[in-house]
Design an enzyme around this catalytic site. Structure first.
Site, PDB file in Angstrom:
ATOM      1  N   CYS A 239       0.849  -1.202   0.000  1.00  0.00           N
ATOM      2  CA  CYS A 239       0.000   0.000   0.000  1.00  0.00           C
ATOM      3  C   CYS A 239       0.887   1.257   0.000  1.00  0.00           C
ATOM      4  O   CYS A 239       2.100   1.181   0.054  1.00  0.00           O
ATOM      5  CB  CYS A 239      -0.865   0.050   1.252  1.00  0.00           C
TER       6      CYS A 239
HETATM    7  N1  GLN Z   1      -1.170  -6.696   4.200  1.00  0.00           N
HETATM    8  C1  GLN Z   1      -2.003  -5.539   4.125  1.00  0.00           C
HETATM    9  C2  GLN Z   1      -3.275  -5.805   3.328  1.00  0.00           C
HETATM   10  O1  GLN Z   1      -3.523  -6.864   2.874  1.00  0.00           O
HETATM   11  C3  GLN Z   1      -1.276  -4.379   3.546  1.00  0.00           C
HETATM   12  C4  GLN Z   1      -0.983  -4.596   2.100  1.00  0.00           C
HETATM   13  C5  GLN Z   1      -0.063  -3.628   1.521  1.00  0.00           C
HETATM   14  O2  GLN Z   1       0.758  -2.972   2.161  1.00  0.00           O
HETATM   15  N2  GLN Z   1      -0.160  -3.607   0.240  1.00  0.00           N
HETATM   16  O3  GLN Z   1      -4.019  -4.913   3.177  1.00  0.00           O
END
Ligand code: GLN
Length: 262
Positions: free
Chosen positions: A2
């Site tokens: 994210c």
């Molecule tokens: N693991 C978290 C999720 O599934 C964050 C994912 C991310 O950082 N892309 O939302």
């Protein structure tokens, strides 16, 4: 992975923080420039902000749709102002649910938390001390479980930066493949970690004193209008400072301190 961002300082509209900058969170949803894992953040988005004159609990707006698909949020964002905002766009980790409750920011009613990364689900479950009275995660998403661990440490009386650092180091020690960039605020300070992903900050209206203090390489920065902490710079302007990996950032309205986590 994210992308996430937080602002602490003078009151700004959500749009001026998220939508208007040329490489702000809206743009980072479809065209991130520094994301090390994944290419697009289309699995949801969320924003949390404080309105201390009305209530202590932060307000949140979260959706399991891409931020660019929510024109109503863009409209509201133009008229909602706050001196403390935390927002994220999501690229769900494989196996994690795509739902509003799995979307950052998470809250315990006082803090806002976003996690950029991944961790084996057994790790936060193992770090939750005891089952009785433990915070109940919103979702079975790894990030929601990590947030519950942080809430538990805070409820036990830990200071915010200590709780975040302890949870990241403990989780990283148990899962060598974990990525643990956390971004947390209580409305008056921002705490962030780097553990496998990028992070930058910029002070507006202040002066970077650039002082190296001792062996842990702390950097002190005096704050003027405010400080923005983001997975990646929201524009190509001057003043952005990149963190190294495995660092802890603690910012309030007076200064920013960066130290090494391990
Ligand atoms: N693991 C978290 C999720 O599934 C964050 C994912 C991310 O950082 N892309 O939302």
């Amino acid at each position: 992975m994210c992308r996430h961002t937080a602002w602490l300082g003078t009151s700004q509209t959500l749009a001026s923080l998220l939508h208007d900058p040329p490489h702000g969170l809206l743009r980072q949803a479809w065209e991130p420039r520094r994301m090390l894992h994944g290419r697009i953040n289309a699995d949801g988005f969320g924003a949390g902000w404080y309105a201390p004159e009305i209530r202590t609990e932060p307000a949140r707006y979260r959706r399991a749709v891409p931020i660019w698909a929510d024109a109503s949020f863009a409209s509201l964002a133009g008229v909602i102002s706050s001196g403390c905002v935390l927002a994220a766009v999501r690229n769900a980790t494989v196996g994690m649910p795509v739902e509003e409750t799995a979307t950052a920011p998470y809250t315990d009613g006082r803090h806002l938390l976003s996690h950029n990364g991944r961790v084996d689900l057994t790790v936060p479950l193992g770090l939750l001390r005891g089952s009785r009275g433990a915070p109940v995660p919103d979702s079975r998403c790894d990030s929601a479980l990590l947030a519950a661990v942080v809430w538990q440490r805070l409820a036990a009386g830990a200071h915010l930066a200590d709780a975040v650092a302890e949870v990241v180091v403990a989780a990283g020690g148990r899962d060598g493949a974990a990525r643990l960039n956390l971004l947390v605020t209580d409305g008056s300070q921002i705490v962030a970690t780097t553990w496998g992903e990028t992070l930058s900050y910029r002070v507006s209206g202040g002066e970077n004193t650039g002082v190296g203090i001792g062996a842990d390489m702390e950097v002190g920065t005096e704050i003027g209008a405010g400080v923005e902490v983001a997975s990646e710079p929201s524009d190509d302007g001057d003043g952005w400072i990149d963190l190294d990996d495995h660092q802890l950032l603690v910012a309030d309205t007076r200064n920013v301190i960066v130290s090494n986590l391990t």
